[in-house]
Design a protein around this motif. Sequence first.
Motif: not given
Length: 485
Positions: A145-158
């Motif tokens: 599952v990929y969150l695109v662009g400003n949907a979430a930051s890499a830190a938030q996803i982590h």
Amino acid sequence: MSLALAHAAAAPAQSTQVFILPAGTTTLPYAAAGDLSAAARQYVDAALADDQKLVHLNHFSHHHYFVVLADKPTTVQIAEQLRRAGHTLHAQFKAEKVAEVFIENHSETANAALLLAEGLALTAYQFEGYKTDEKSRKAPALKEVYLVGNAASAAQIHELDGLLQGVILARDLVNAPLNKLNAVQFAERMAQAGDKAGYTTDILDLAKIEALRMGGLLAVNLGSPEPPTFSILEYKPANAKNVKPYVLVGKGVVFDTGGLSLKPTPNSMDLMKCDMAGGAAVAGTLFALAKNQVPLHVIGLVPATDNRPGGLAYAPGDVITMHSGLTVEVKNTDAEGRLLLADALSFAKRYEPQLVIDLATLTGAAVRALGTEASASMGTAEPATMQKLSEAGYTVHERLVEFPLWDEYADHIKSDIADLSNLGKGEAGHISAAKFLERFAIGYPWIHLDIAGPAYLTVPESYRGKGGTGVGVRLLYEFLTKQLG
């Protein structure tokens, strides 16, 4: 993790995409229309005008899904709708054998994509189990599952990924049967998780438990052919913001027959592999905090044993001396969880904690009062602290209902021959159980969570699934991280 969560700058051409749209959307926004044909846009617009909340376009080589936010009065209701939308989408992805999906957020809810991904990932969880038939163990199609662009930051996803790993750990522990997870194996699994995430584990064996005179844990263990354990999980980063630690205590009854006060079967004893869900939640919370390097000092205490009627099993009428020195008359050996917890709560005093929270599948009374929709909470912590925990529960949809601990309930656990009885009256059983624990939670603020209802589900329910839910992990993570200000 069942699903890999990641960030993407943009969705590739001809990929399966999910577009989150604002509440009340009746016409497809240009930014979400992409390279759709006029006919496709017309189809979506018609569906949106018809107030459909989920619109699916099948391009055969790939798919487009449009999720419209519900018009809800509160942010927590919108959040729950998004998690449940993730559950609904997962079923469609499964039917269409979708392997990867890209989520774009075009709504005013900043964390909408994270919430949708949370619902997807929790729904995607599968207990690996012990099936040997390769066909029945076939891996699900959805992998990434990929969150695109400003949907979430890499830190938030982590951070979400780390939290979900904690929930999955708790679910896996709860779903394991006794012959795969006795008290020693439970302790070892928690220690292995700590090695992976970054917390330490000290496992006290029978000799150490006897030296500490933990009479409650020892009594419950008397009927078992296997020894008890007392696990001390500690996460203490160098940059911890709190001077005094938060202590989490989890009931670790790996299987509960009821002891000599035998439970009926079926429909009661059959499910009792889940009676260590409180301990599992403590392990899952420590895992998530350590994995995400949250700057808090947190200690977990998990007393563990099974409760059986064999050998020299403790009996109704026995009087036992607890770790605190208080004596307890055993009226019912199926009221065993409070005996383990009482020793752990007494032991917790040595840490001079800022706050102690215990979690336990403790009483049927809590289930009768609240069903599987909420946990019962009680305690001696300040009302503001209780309120903050309740708010965390609403935020993650692991809701709490607070019950009183009035002085009059102390009469329910009086004994003629000991300081306390381990069994209350027929009424308010979840309150008298907490009132019992209160006698051992001395010298610090304390909150008790009776999670008996939502800890284990016998039928699937949205993203909570079937079996162990991992309840408590997201709740405690939300509450504790909010203490950072």
